[in-house]
Scaffold this motif. Structure first.
Motif, PDB file in Angstrom:
ATOM      1  N   VAL A   1      -4.920  -0.662  -5.082  1.00  0.00           N
ATOM      2  CA  VAL A   1      -4.973   0.555  -4.603  1.00  0.00           C
ATOM      3  C   VAL A   1      -5.740   1.184  -5.400  1.00  0.00           C
ATOM      4  CG1 VAL A   1      -3.357   2.680  -4.515  1.00  0.00           C
ATOM      5  CG2 VAL A   1      -2.302   0.453  -3.970  1.00  0.00           C
ATOM      6  N   GLN A   2      -6.733   2.140  -4.553  1.00  0.00           N
ATOM      7  CA  GLN A   2      -7.902   2.980  -5.249  1.00  0.00           C
ATOM      8  C   GLN A   2      -8.510   2.240  -6.364  1.00  0.00           C
ATOM      9  OE1 GLN A   2      -5.291   6.290  -6.638  1.00  0.00           O
ATOM     10  NE2 GLN A   2      -5.921   7.462  -4.667  1.00  0.00           N
ATOM     11  N   ALA A   3      -8.854   0.919  -5.826  1.00  0.00           N
ATOM     12  CA  ALA A   3      -9.761  -0.131  -6.487  1.00  0.00           C
ATOM     13  C   ALA A   3      -9.182  -0.067  -8.296  1.00  0.00           C
ATOM     14  CB  ALA A   3     -11.296   0.579  -6.700  1.00  0.00           C
ATOM     15  N   GLY A   4      -7.873  -0.296  -8.236  1.00  0.00           N
ATOM     16  CA  GLY A   4      -7.252  -0.278  -9.401  1.00  0.00           C
ATOM     17  C   GLY A   4      -6.932  -1.727  -9.847  1.00  0.00           C
ATOM     18  N   LYS A   5      -5.789  -2.049 -10.525  1.00  0.00           N
ATOM     19  CA  LYS A   5      -5.033  -3.172 -10.847  1.00  0.00           C
ATOM     20  C   LYS A   5      -4.994  -4.095  -9.518  1.00  0.00           C
ATOM     21  CE  LYS A   5      -1.060  -5.402 -12.732  1.00  0.00           C
ATOM     22  NZ  LYS A   5       0.234  -5.154 -13.260  1.00  0.00           N
ATOM     23  N   VAL A   6      -5.077  -5.409  -9.531  1.00  0.00           N
ATOM     24  CA  VAL A   6      -4.919  -6.450  -8.711  1.00  0.00           C
ATOM     25  C   VAL A   6      -3.336  -6.598  -8.532  1.00  0.00           C
ATOM     26  CG1 VAL A   6      -5.225  -8.606  -7.499  1.00  0.00           C
ATOM     27  CG2 VAL A   6      -6.955  -7.362  -8.615  1.00  0.00           C
ATOM     28  N   HIS A   7      -2.811  -6.424  -7.221  1.00  0.00           N
ATOM     29  CA  HIS A   7      -1.440  -6.621  -7.089  1.00  0.00           C
ATOM     30  C   HIS A   7      -1.261  -7.633  -6.350  1.00  0.00           C
ATOM     31  CE1 HIS A   7      -0.311  -2.818  -8.835  1.00  0.00           C
ATOM     32  NE2 HIS A   7      -1.382  -2.164  -8.406  1.00  0.00           N
ATOM     33  N   THR A   8      -0.008  -8.254  -6.459  1.00  0.00           N
ATOM     34  CA  THR A   8       0.534  -9.701  -5.656  1.00  0.00           C
ATOM     35  C   THR A   8       1.868  -9.568  -5.124  1.00  0.00           C
ATOM     36  OG1 THR A   8      -0.911 -11.215  -6.992  1.00  0.00           O
ATOM     37  CG2 THR A   8       0.697 -12.202  -5.609  1.00  0.00           C
ATOM     38  N   LEU A   9       1.993  -9.814  -3.695  1.00  0.00           N
ATOM     39  CA  LEU A   9       3.351  -9.925  -3.160  1.00  0.00           C
ATOM     40  C   LEU A   9       3.249 -10.959  -2.135  1.00  0.00           C
ATOM     41  CD1 LEU A   9       2.948  -8.329  -0.306  1.00  0.00           C
ATOM     42  CD2 LEU A   9       3.181  -6.259  -1.556  1.00  0.00           C
ATOM     43  N   GLN A  10       4.573 -10.982  -1.660  1.00  0.00           N
ATOM     44  CA  GLN A  10       4.941 -11.779  -0.407  1.00  0.00           C
ATOM     45  C   GLN A  10       5.130 -11.148   0.860  1.00  0.00           C
ATOM     46  OE1 GLN A  10       7.186 -15.276  -1.733  1.00  0.00           O
ATOM     47  NE2 GLN A  10       5.371 -16.477  -2.425  1.00  0.00           N
ATOM     48  N   LEU A  11       4.692 -11.211   1.889  1.00  0.00           N
ATOM     49  CA  LEU A  11       5.315 -10.729   2.947  1.00  0.00           C
ATOM     50  C   LEU A  11       5.811 -12.235   3.889  1.00  0.00           C
ATOM     51  CD1 LEU A  11       5.427  -8.544   5.326  1.00  0.00           C
ATOM     52  CD2 LEU A  11       3.195  -9.121   6.084  1.00  0.00           C
ATOM     53  N   MET A  12       7.448 -12.028   4.055  1.00  0.00           N
ATOM     54  CA  MET A  12       7.961 -12.992   4.844  1.00  0.00           C
ATOM     55  C   MET A  12       7.846 -12.994   6.263  1.00  0.00           C
ATOM     56  SD  MET A  12       8.611 -13.880   1.658  1.00  0.00           S
ATOM     57  CE  MET A  12       9.719 -15.311   2.301  1.00  0.00           C
ATOM     58  N   MET A  13       6.916 -13.015   6.807  1.00  0.00           N
ATOM     59  CA  MET A  13       6.425 -13.210   7.943  1.00  0.00           C
ATOM     60  C   MET A  13       5.086 -13.446   8.313  1.00  0.00           C
ATOM     61  SD  MET A  13       6.543  -8.973   9.193  1.00  0.00           S
ATOM     62  CE  MET A  13       6.959  -9.192  10.892  1.00  0.00           C
ATOM     63  N   PRO A  14       4.674 -14.337   9.649  1.00  0.00           N
ATOM     64  CA  PRO A  14       3.459 -14.888   9.553  1.00  0.00           C
ATOM     65  C   PRO A  14       2.300 -13.870  10.466  1.00  0.00           C
ATOM     66  CG  PRO A  14       4.871 -15.826  11.187  1.00  0.00           C
ATOM     67  CD  PRO A  14       5.832 -14.808  10.435  1.00  0.00           C
ATOM     68  N   GLY A  15       1.317 -14.033  10.134  1.00  0.00           N
ATOM     69  CA  GLY A  15       0.363 -13.178  11.117  1.00  0.00           C
ATOM     70  C   GLY A  15      -0.615 -12.288  10.305  1.00  0.00           C
ATOM     71  N   ARG A  16      -1.923 -12.506  10.486  1.00  0.00           N
ATOM     72  CA  ARG A  16      -2.795 -11.532   9.833  1.00  0.00           C
ATOM     73  C   ARG A  16      -2.724 -10.217  10.141  1.00  0.00           C
ATOM     74  NH1 ARG A  16      -7.368 -13.511   6.710  1.00  0.00           N
ATOM     75  NH2 ARG A  16      -8.329 -11.875   5.545  1.00  0.00           N
ATOM     76  N   HIS A  17      -2.301  -9.986  11.314  1.00  0.00           N
ATOM     77  CA  HIS A  17      -2.103  -8.763  11.864  1.00  0.00           C
ATOM     78  C   HIS A  17      -0.972  -7.906  11.272  1.00  0.00           C
ATOM     79  CE1 HIS A  17       0.596 -11.311  14.211  1.00  0.00           C
ATOM     80  NE2 HIS A  17       1.295 -10.397  14.686  1.00  0.00           N
ATOM     81  N   GLN A  18      -0.020  -8.724  10.808  1.00  0.00           N
ATOM     82  CA  GLN A  18       1.058  -7.941  10.268  1.00  0.00           C
ATOM     83  C   GLN A  18       0.663  -7.702   8.769  1.00  0.00           C
ATOM     84  OE1 GLN A  18       3.388  -7.186  11.777  1.00  0.00           O
ATOM     85  NE2 GLN A  18       4.154  -8.790  13.276  1.00  0.00           N
ATOM     86  N   VAL A  19      -0.384  -8.197   8.279  1.00  0.00           N
ATOM     87  CA  VAL A  19      -1.001  -8.098   6.820  1.00  0.00           C
ATOM     88  C   VAL A  19      -1.661  -6.643   7.188  1.00  0.00           C
ATOM     89  CG1 VAL A  19      -2.542  -8.551   5.078  1.00  0.00           C
ATOM     90  CG2 VAL A  19      -1.266 -10.249   6.052  1.00  0.00           C
ATOM     91  N   ARG A  20      -2.347  -6.318   8.137  1.00  0.00           N
ATOM     92  CA  ARG A  20      -2.728  -5.103   8.066  1.00  0.00           C
ATOM     93  C   ARG A  20      -1.934  -4.173   8.392  1.00  0.00           C
ATOM     94  NH1 ARG A  20      -6.208  -8.438  11.421  1.00  0.00           N
ATOM     95  NH2 ARG A  20      -5.012  -7.887  13.548  1.00  0.00           N
ATOM     96  N   ASN A  21      -0.730  -4.150   8.969  1.00  0.00           N
ATOM     97  CA  ASN A  21       0.189  -3.207   9.334  1.00  0.00           C
ATOM     98  C   ASN A  21       0.909  -2.999   7.796  1.00  0.00           C
ATOM     99  OD1 ASN A  21      -0.040  -3.299  11.936  1.00  0.00           O
ATOM    100  ND2 ASN A  21       1.525  -4.907  12.157  1.00  0.00           N
ATOM    101  N   LEU A  22       1.025  -4.298   6.988  1.00  0.00           N
ATOM    102  CA  LEU A  22       1.596  -4.261   5.537  1.00  0.00           C
ATOM    103  C   LEU A  22       0.603  -2.980   4.710  1.00  0.00           C
ATOM    104  CD1 LEU A  22       3.348  -4.697   3.290  1.00  0.00           C
ATOM    105  CD2 LEU A  22       2.049  -6.880   2.974  1.00  0.00           C
ATOM    106  N   LEU A  23      -0.570  -3.307   5.049  1.00  0.00           N
ATOM    107  CA  LEU A  23      -1.720  -2.388   4.116  1.00  0.00           C
ATOM    108  C   LEU A  23      -1.351  -0.818   4.404  1.00  0.00           C
ATOM    109  CD1 LEU A  23      -4.848  -4.336   4.321  1.00  0.00           C
ATOM    110  CD2 LEU A  23      -3.172  -4.468   2.520  1.00  0.00           C
ATOM    111  N   LEU A  24      -0.929  -0.369   5.697  1.00  0.00           N
ATOM    112  CA  LEU A  24      -0.910   0.994   5.942  1.00  0.00           C
ATOM    113  C   LEU A  24       0.334   1.464   5.229  1.00  0.00           C
ATOM    114  CD1 LEU A  24      -1.411   0.766   9.748  1.00  0.00           C
ATOM    115  CD2 LEU A  24      -2.886   1.838   8.001  1.00  0.00           C
ATOM    116  N   CYS A  25       1.595   0.320   5.177  1.00  0.00           N
ATOM    117  CA  CYS A  25       2.735   0.793   4.530  1.00  0.00           C
ATOM    118  C   CYS A  25       2.715   0.946   3.334  1.00  0.00           C
ATOM    119  CB  CYS A  25       3.737  -0.337   5.005  1.00  0.00           C
ATOM    120  SG  CYS A  25       4.051  -0.611   6.517  1.00  0.00           S
TER     121      CYS A  25
END
Length: 467
Positions: free
Chosen positions: A276-300
């Motif tokens: 976020v804003q070129a800061g610290k690297v964060h890690t999480l798990q999205l419990m659903m498949p699909g790269r398109h859902q990752v794009r939606n997650l980034l908005l959230c």
């Protein structure tokens, strides 16, 4: 907590057949269904394609309503019948219903987040709710209550202790997102993707982009903020229409507020690294498949940052599973069914099939129904999808319905068996004979294809004789 009726009167022309000072209404007492009117409630008769709620005005009072809306022309035509009823007379009941919902939203004065896009709206709504719920009490649309009736209903259902509201906004034509934004008055907005859904109504992707960007224009006029897909060229182009709008791009590009660094995909979840804003690297798990859902997650995640929160490391984001949206069903014969047949367009079809093609299973069987609302380009888009399917790792590709025949024909280069059925019954019969333990079955189509009939057929277990 009561709705401020006087404030409502200041924004909506109303005349009354009784002393309005006596009316006190809580939002949960408002109903557009006379059969569900609570004691002391307010009935709002809406006009539909086949019914007019005014026909149930008298019944609503028999069931306990303390007052009701009534359109002035209806009242004048039935003055003798309605003379003694406590009515609020308005020009249009739907408009008054929307204004009442807007008044409640203003009273609560909490952040409202509007979501629109050609596809992924509901998934993004559920992802956003999962992202925000560790920090805030979230209210969101139920099911797909995302139109001119569903949005005010959703607003009136916001409880007094809610801290944020997520409002999905659907549309069928120009001006409808503007209408919904003026009802919900969002502070923040998300646009998931601009694709080909609603081509039949709008004619081109450029027109679709203009219709979706109505949310951005509302936000610009009201000093709001938009979160948009960094890799969507149509959104980049549309942004030129709103030069004064604060836009936070989210994606893989260097100018992204929330920037994706890596994704590791598994069958049912994904591990994600982001900044976020070129800061610290964060890690999480999205419990659903699909790269398109990752794009939606980034908005959230962009919204989460704007509200001042950060997820703990290695958080698991597990959105609520809804019927017909990547829903997992275990079949009686030990095969597994993925029901993703609530809606479909060319973009969501490709995204879902791409994920399905990478899944591990004894055999993979994809059943596709039609993609609706594509207009004159429908045959071409179904044919193109068939060619796309040719490269997928499948065992069977099955089409159901007239529109999918050209899809199956154009998948002739695929290393899988192709079948086509016109009727649901023959498809059920074939699947019943074909499916075996360990198989993975995908159902994907627009809602109008009614693929849920296949689920009913495949999950039906006849009672044993004599039971």
């Amino acid at each position: 907590m009561f709705i401020d009726i006087q404030a409502f009167f200041e924004t909506t022309p109303v005349s009354a057949t009784f002393a309005v000072e006596t009316i006190k209404i809580r939002p949960e007492q408002i109903s557009t269904d006379s059969r569900a009117i609570p004691e002391g409630g307010l009935f709002i008769p809406l006009r539909g394609e086949f019914h007019d709620g005014h026909a149930y005005l008298l019944k609503s009072f028999e069931l306990g309503a303390q007052a009701a809306f009534c359109e002035k022309q209806v009242y004048e035509a039935n003055r003798n019948t309605y003379a003694d009823l406590p009515l609020l007379l308005v020009e249009n009941c739907l408009s008054a219903y929307q204004a009442l919902a807007r008044q409640w939203r203003r009273q609560l004065n909490i952040p409202v987040i509007g979501i629109t896009g050609s596809s992924g709206k509901t998934s993004t709504k559920e992802i956003l709710a999962a992202v925000l719920s560790p920090f805030l009490k979230v209210h969101k649309n139920k099911a797909n209550f995302n139109n001119e009736i569903g949005v005010p209903k959703t607003l009136l259902e916001i409880p007094v202790d809610a801290q944020v509201a997520i409002i999905e906004m659907g549309m069928r034509g120009q001006g409808q997102i503007t209408e919904l934004a003026e009802i919900a008055e969002p502070n923040l907005g998300l646009i998931t993707q601009i694709g080909t859904a609603h081509l039949s109504e709008l004619g081109s992707q450029a027109n679709i982009a203009d219709a979706k960007w109505e949310l951005a224009k509302f936000l610009e006029a009201h000093q709001g903020k938009l979160f948009a897909q960094a890799e969507d060229p149509l959104q980049r182009l549309a942004a030129q229409q709103t030069p004064q709008l604060a836009i936070s791009w989210c994606g893989e590009s260097e100018d992204s507020l929330v920037r994706l660094l890596s994704v590791t995909e598994y069958d049912t979840f994904q591990e994600i690294e982001y900044q976020v804003q070129a800061g610290k690297v964060h890690t999480l798990q999205l419990m659903m498949p699909g790269r398109h859902q990752v794009r939606n997650l980034l908005l959230c995640l962009g919204v989460l940052s704007a509200l001042g929160y950060v997820l703990p490391e290695h958080t698991q984001i597990e959105p609520e599973q809804l019927f017909g949206r990547n829903q997992i069903i275990e079949l009686p014969n030990s095969a597994t069914l993925i029901n993703d047949a609530y809606n479909a367009n060319p973009e969501s079809m490709r995204a879902t099939l791409e994920v399905f093609g990478r899944r591990k299973a004894k055999r993979k069987i994809a059943v596709l129904g039609k993609m609706g609302e594509l207009g004159p380009q429908s045959p071409q888009l179904h044919a193109e999808l068939g060619k796309f399917c040719s490269q997928l790792e499948l065992d069977y590709l099955i089409g159901l319905g007239d529109e999918t025949q050209i899809l199956i024909e154009n998948a002739e280069r695929g290393a899988f068996q192709r079948l086509w059925f016109q009727e649901h019954a023959e498809c059920i019969q074939a699947l019943t004979q074909l499916l075996a333990p360990g198989d993975l079955l995908l159902l994907k189509a627009s809602r109008s294809a009614q693929l849920e009939k296949l689920i009913e057929g495949l999950t039906f277990v006849p009672e044993s004789e004599g039971a």
